[in-house]
Design a protein around this motif. Structure first.
Motif, short mmCIF file in Angstrom:
data_model
loop_
_atom_site.label_atom_id
_atom_site.label_comp_id
_atom_site.label_asym_id
_atom_site.label_seq_id
_atom_site.Cartn_x
_atom_site.Cartn_y
_atom_site.Cartn_z
N ILE A 31 43.50 119.33 55.82
CA ILE A 31 42.84 120.03 56.93
C ILE A 31 43.68 121.21 57.39
O ILE A 31 43.16 122.28 57.72
N GLY A 32 45.00 121.03 57.40
CA GLY A 32 45.85 122.13 57.84
C GLY A 32 47.32 121.76 57.79
O GLY A 32 47.69 120.59 57.63
N HIS A 47 39.56 117.38 64.83
CA HIS A 47 39.27 116.82 63.51
C HIS A 47 39.71 115.36 63.41
O HIS A 47 40.70 114.95 64.02
N ASN A 48 38.99 114.62 62.59
CA ASN A 48 39.38 113.25 62.28
C ASN A 48 40.45 113.29 61.20
O ASN A 48 40.22 113.79 60.11
N VAL A 49 41.64 112.77 61.50
CA VAL A 49 42.76 112.80 60.57
C VAL A 49 43.14 111.37 60.19
O VAL A 49 43.36 110.52 61.06
N ASP A 50 43.20 111.11 58.89
CA ASP A 50 43.54 109.78 58.39
C ASP A 50 45.03 109.62 58.10
O ASP A 50 45.55 108.50 58.14
N TYR A 192 18.55 117.89 62.63
CA TYR A 192 19.81 117.27 62.23
C TYR A 192 20.48 116.49 63.36
O TYR A 192 20.59 116.98 64.49
N ILE A 193 20.96 115.31 63.01
CA ILE A 193 21.86 114.53 63.84
C ILE A 193 23.13 114.33 63.01
O ILE A 193 23.05 113.96 61.84
N ILE A 194 24.30 114.60 63.60
CA ILE A 194 25.53 114.49 62.81
C ILE A 194 26.50 113.47 63.42
O ILE A 194 26.49 113.22 64.63
N ASN A 195 27.29 112.89 62.54
CA ASN A 195 28.39 112.02 62.96
C ASN A 195 29.59 112.92 63.25
O ASN A 195 30.12 113.56 62.35
N ILE A 196 30.03 112.98 64.50
CA ILE A 196 31.08 113.94 64.86
C ILE A 196 32.41 113.60 64.18
O ILE A 196 33.27 114.48 64.03
N ASP A 197 32.60 112.35 63.76
CA ASP A 197 33.83 111.99 63.05
C ASP A 197 33.90 112.64 61.67
O ASP A 197 34.97 112.70 61.07
N LYS A 198 32.75 113.10 61.16
CA LYS A 198 32.72 113.69 59.82
C LYS A 198 32.83 115.22 59.85
O LYS A 198 32.94 115.85 58.80
N LYS A 226 31.50 119.36 73.54
CA LYS A 226 31.79 118.33 74.54
C LYS A 226 32.06 117.00 73.85
O LYS A 226 33.01 116.29 74.22
N ALA A 227 31.26 116.65 72.84
CA ALA A 227 31.45 115.38 72.14
C ALA A 227 32.78 115.36 71.40
O ALA A 227 33.51 114.35 71.44
N LEU A 228 33.15 116.45 70.76
CA LEU A 228 34.41 116.52 70.01
C LEU A 228 35.63 116.44 70.93
O LEU A 228 36.68 115.96 70.53
N SER A 229 35.48 116.88 72.16
CA SER A 229 36.60 116.87 73.09
C SER A 229 36.99 115.45 73.49
O SER A 229 38.08 115.22 74.00
#
Length: 231
Positions: A31-32, A47-50, A192-198, A226-229
Protein backbone atom coordinates in the motif's frame (compact mmCIF):
# COMPACT_ATOMS: atom_id res chain seq x y z
CA UNK A 1 -4.95 -14.12 -1.34
CA UNK A 2 -2.70 -11.09 -0.86
CA UNK A 3 -1.79 -9.37 2.37
CA UNK A 4 -2.02 -5.58 2.38
CA UNK A 5 1.30 -4.34 3.74
CA UNK A 6 3.22 -1.16 4.52
CA UNK A 7 6.91 -0.49 5.09
CA UNK A 8 7.98 1.87 7.89
CA UNK A 9 11.69 2.70 8.00
CA UNK A 10 13.50 6.03 8.29
CA UNK A 11 16.26 4.84 5.94
CA UNK A 12 15.35 5.61 2.33
CA UNK A 13 17.68 2.85 1.10
CA UNK A 14 16.14 0.22 3.37
CA UNK A 15 12.61 1.34 2.42
CA UNK A 16 13.50 0.95 -1.24
CA UNK A 17 14.97 -2.53 -0.67
CA UNK A 18 12.04 -3.82 1.38
CA UNK A 19 9.46 -2.20 -0.91
CA UNK A 20 11.06 -3.89 -3.91
CA UNK A 21 10.96 -7.27 -2.15
CA UNK A 22 7.29 -6.71 -1.24
CA UNK A 23 6.33 -5.61 -4.77
CA UNK A 24 7.99 -8.69 -6.23
CA UNK A 25 6.21 -11.09 -3.86
CA UNK A 26 2.98 -12.54 -5.25
CA UNK A 27 1.46 -12.81 -1.78
CA UNK A 28 1.82 -9.13 -0.90
CA UNK A 29 0.09 -5.93 -1.95
CA UNK A 30 2.21 -2.94 -0.97
CA UNK A 31 0.00 0.00 0.00
CA UNK A 32 2.84 2.38 0.77
CA UNK A 33 6.23 2.99 2.37
CA UNK A 34 6.83 5.62 5.04
CA UNK A 35 9.81 7.24 6.70
CA UNK A 36 8.08 7.74 10.04
CA UNK A 37 5.31 6.39 12.23
CA UNK A 38 3.08 9.46 11.86
CA UNK A 39 2.73 9.00 8.09
CA UNK A 40 2.15 5.26 8.53
CA UNK A 41 -0.55 5.83 11.15
CA UNK A 42 -2.34 8.28 8.83
CA UNK A 43 -2.35 5.68 6.05
CA UNK A 44 -3.66 2.98 8.39
CA UNK A 45 -6.58 5.20 9.39
CA UNK A 46 -7.81 4.92 5.79
CA UNK A 47 -6.58 1.55 4.55
CA UNK A 48 -6.93 -1.95 5.91
CA UNK A 49 -3.38 -3.19 6.64
CA UNK A 50 -2.62 -6.84 7.35
CA UNK A 51 1.15 -6.65 7.78
CA UNK A 52 3.77 -4.03 8.71
CA UNK A 53 7.46 -4.29 7.93
CA UNK A 54 8.66 -2.13 10.80
CA UNK A 55 12.04 -0.66 11.67
CA UNK A 56 12.65 -0.36 15.40
CA UNK A 57 15.13 2.52 15.65
CA UNK A 58 13.46 5.61 14.23
CA UNK A 59 13.66 9.25 15.35
CA UNK A 60 10.84 10.82 17.43
CA UNK A 61 8.65 7.69 17.50
CA UNK A 62 10.34 4.29 17.68
CA UNK A 63 8.82 1.15 16.21
CA UNK A 64 7.80 -0.03 19.69
CA UNK A 65 6.19 3.34 20.56
CA UNK A 66 4.34 3.26 17.25
CA UNK A 67 2.82 -0.12 18.09
CA UNK A 68 1.89 1.02 21.60
CA UNK A 69 -0.26 3.73 20.01
CA UNK A 70 -2.22 1.43 17.70
CA UNK A 71 -5.69 0.32 18.76
CA UNK A 72 -5.77 -2.49 16.21
CA UNK A 73 -2.45 -4.19 15.57
CA UNK A 74 -1.83 -6.02 12.30
CA UNK A 75 0.92 -8.60 11.97
CA UNK A 76 4.41 -7.21 12.49
CA UNK A 77 7.70 -8.22 10.92
CA UNK A 78 10.38 -6.23 12.72
CA UNK A 79 13.43 -5.17 10.73
CA UNK A 80 16.59 -3.97 12.47
CA UNK A 81 20.36 -4.25 12.39
CA UNK A 82 20.65 -5.01 16.12
CA UNK A 83 20.02 -8.49 17.49
CA UNK A 84 19.50 -7.25 21.07
CA UNK A 85 15.97 -6.13 20.18
CA UNK A 86 14.85 -9.67 19.34
CA UNK A 87 13.45 -10.61 22.77
CA UNK A 88 11.52 -7.36 23.15
CA UNK A 89 10.18 -7.71 19.60
CA UNK A 90 8.55 -11.02 20.44
CA UNK A 91 6.98 -9.47 23.54
CA UNK A 92 4.92 -7.59 20.93
CA UNK A 93 3.76 -10.90 19.37
CA UNK A 94 5.86 -10.27 16.30
CA UNK A 95 5.28 -12.61 13.38
CA UNK A 96 9.01 -12.52 12.67
CA UNK A 97 12.23 -10.58 13.17
CA UNK A 98 14.59 -9.84 10.29
CA UNK A 99 18.11 -8.52 10.62
CA UNK A 100 19.62 -6.21 8.06
CA UNK A 101 20.89 -6.86 5.45
CA UNK A 102 17.87 -8.93 4.48
CA UNK A 103 18.35 -12.11 2.45
CA UNK A 104 15.65 -12.94 -0.12
CA UNK A 105 15.04 -16.48 1.17
CA UNK A 106 14.70 -15.20 4.75
CA UNK A 107 12.27 -12.49 3.62
CA UNK A 108 10.16 -15.04 1.72
CA UNK A 109 10.08 -17.36 4.73
CA UNK A 110 8.75 -14.52 6.88
CA UNK A 111 6.02 -13.69 4.39
CA UNK A 112 4.94 -17.33 4.20
CA UNK A 113 4.70 -17.39 7.99
CA UNK A 114 2.56 -14.24 7.93
CA UNK A 115 0.26 -15.65 5.23
CA UNK A 116 -0.20 -18.93 7.11
CA UNK A 117 -1.04 -17.05 10.31
CA UNK A 118 -3.48 -14.80 8.44
CA UNK A 119 -5.31 -17.82 6.99
CA UNK A 120 -5.45 -19.46 10.41
CA UNK A 121 -6.99 -16.35 11.95
CA UNK A 122 -9.49 -16.02 9.10
CA UNK A 123 -10.58 -19.64 9.49
CA UNK A 124 -11.05 -19.12 13.22
CA UNK A 125 -13.09 -15.96 12.68
CA UNK A 126 -15.28 -17.56 10.06
CA UNK A 127 -16.41 -20.40 12.30
CA UNK A 128 -18.61 -17.90 14.13
CA UNK A 129 -18.21 -14.95 11.79
CA UNK A 130 -20.94 -12.62 10.64
CA UNK A 131 -22.68 -14.00 7.58
CA UNK A 132 -25.76 -13.83 5.39
CA UNK A 133 -27.56 -16.42 3.29
CA UNK A 134 -28.27 -15.82 -0.38
CA UNK A 135 -30.14 -17.91 -2.93
CA UNK A 136 -28.35 -18.30 -6.26
CA UNK A 137 -28.98 -20.89 -9.00
CA UNK A 138 -31.56 -22.58 -6.77
CA UNK A 139 -28.93 -23.06 -4.05
CA UNK A 140 -28.83 -21.47 -0.63
CA UNK A 141 -25.31 -20.14 0.02
CA UNK A 142 -23.72 -18.99 3.26
CA UNK A 143 -21.64 -15.88 2.61
CA UNK A 144 -19.30 -14.45 5.25
CA UNK A 145 -19.67 -10.69 5.11
CA UNK A 146 -15.94 -10.16 5.71
CA UNK A 147 -15.32 -11.72 2.28
CA UNK A 148 -17.77 -9.51 0.38
CA UNK A 149 -15.96 -6.93 -1.75
CA UNK A 150 -18.94 -5.15 -3.25
CA UNK A 151 -22.58 -5.61 -4.24
CA UNK A 152 -23.78 -4.38 -7.60
CA UNK A 153 -27.20 -3.83 -9.16
CA UNK A 154 -27.51 -6.08 -12.22
CA UNK A 155 -30.87 -5.54 -13.95
CA UNK A 156 -33.52 -7.39 -11.95
CA UNK A 157 -30.74 -9.09 -9.99
CA UNK A 158 -28.00 -8.13 -7.57
CA UNK A 159 -24.45 -9.39 -8.06
CA UNK A 160 -22.58 -10.26 -4.86
CA UNK A 161 -18.82 -10.16 -5.46
CA UNK A 162 -16.62 -11.87 -2.84
CA UNK A 163 -12.94 -12.72 -2.53
CA UNK A 164 -13.73 -16.18 -3.92
CA UNK A 165 -16.40 -15.71 -6.59
CA UNK A 166 -19.54 -13.80 -7.57
CA UNK A 167 -23.21 -14.80 -7.51
CA UNK A 168 -26.38 -13.36 -9.01
CA UNK A 169 -29.27 -13.04 -6.58
CA UNK A 170 -32.89 -12.15 -7.31
CA UNK A 171 -33.15 -9.34 -4.78
CA UNK A 172 -32.88 -5.58 -4.36
CA UNK A 173 -30.09 -3.28 -3.28
CA UNK A 174 -32.34 -2.01 -0.48
CA UNK A 175 -32.68 -5.52 0.93
CA UNK A 176 -28.90 -5.89 1.11
CA UNK A 177 -28.56 -2.44 2.69
CA UNK A 178 -30.89 -3.58 5.45
CA UNK A 179 -29.13 -6.91 5.99
CA UNK A 180 -25.52 -5.69 6.09
CA UNK A 181 -23.71 -3.82 8.85
CA UNK A 182 -23.85 -0.07 8.27
CA UNK A 183 -20.47 0.23 9.97
CA UNK A 184 -18.79 -1.92 7.31
CA UNK A 185 -20.92 -1.44 4.18
CA UNK A 186 -21.73 1.85 2.49
CA UNK A 187 -23.96 2.50 -0.51
CA UNK A 188 -21.76 4.81 -2.55
CA UNK A 189 -23.88 4.82 -5.72
CA UNK A 190 -27.41 3.79 -6.67
CA UNK A 191 -25.87 0.63 -8.17
CA UNK A 192 -23.11 -0.16 -5.67
CA UNK A 193 -22.65 -1.09 -2.02
CA UNK A 194 -19.02 -1.55 -0.96
CA UNK A 195 -17.20 -3.15 1.94
CA UNK A 196 -15.08 -0.30 3.31
CA UNK A 197 -12.44 -2.77 4.56
CA UNK A 198 -11.71 -3.63 0.92
CA UNK A 199 -11.19 -0.04 -0.27
CA UNK A 200 -7.55 0.55 -1.18
CA UNK A 201 -7.83 4.18 -2.31
CA UNK A 202 -10.43 6.68 -3.47
CA UNK A 203 -10.84 10.10 -5.01
CA UNK A 204 -13.81 12.35 -5.81
CA UNK A 205 -15.10 9.99 -8.52
CA UNK A 206 -14.07 6.42 -7.68
CA UNK A 207 -13.31 3.99 -4.86
CA UNK A 208 -10.76 1.37 -5.87
CA UNK A 209 -11.06 -2.25 -4.78
CA UNK A 210 -8.23 -4.17 -6.38
CA UNK A 211 -8.24 -3.26 -10.07
CA UNK A 212 -11.94 -2.33 -10.02
CA UNK A 213 -13.05 1.29 -9.87
CA UNK A 214 -16.41 1.72 -8.15
CA UNK A 215 -18.18 4.98 -9.10
CA UNK A 216 -19.04 7.38 -6.28
CA UNK A 217 -22.20 9.47 -6.36
CA UNK A 218 -21.49 13.10 -5.55
CA UNK A 219 -23.72 13.04 -2.48
CA UNK A 220 -22.32 9.70 -1.24
CA UNK A 221 -18.61 10.55 -1.03
CA UNK A 222 -19.05 12.13 2.40
CA UNK A 223 -20.69 8.92 3.65
CA UNK A 224 -17.61 6.96 2.56
CA UNK A 225 -15.17 9.41 4.13
CA UNK A 226 -17.14 9.32 7.39
CA UNK A 227 -17.25 5.51 7.42
CA UNK A 228 -13.51 5.19 6.73
CA UNK A 229 -12.70 7.58 9.56
CA UNK A 230 -14.10 5.03 12.02
CA UNK A 231 -12.14 2.03 10.69
Amino acid sequence: MKLNCVVVDDSSIQRMIISKLANNHQGLHLIGDFSNAIEARSCMSIHNVDLIFLDIEMPVISGFDFLDGLKIKPQIIFITSKAEYAMKAFDYDATDYLQKPIALDRFNASVIRAMDLHLLKQDTKEEDGEHIFIKSNLKKLKIFTSKIKWIEAFGDYVRVVTEDDSNLVLSTMKAFENDLSKKKFVRVHKSYIINIDKVERFNSKFAEIGVTKIPLSRNKKEDLVKALSYV
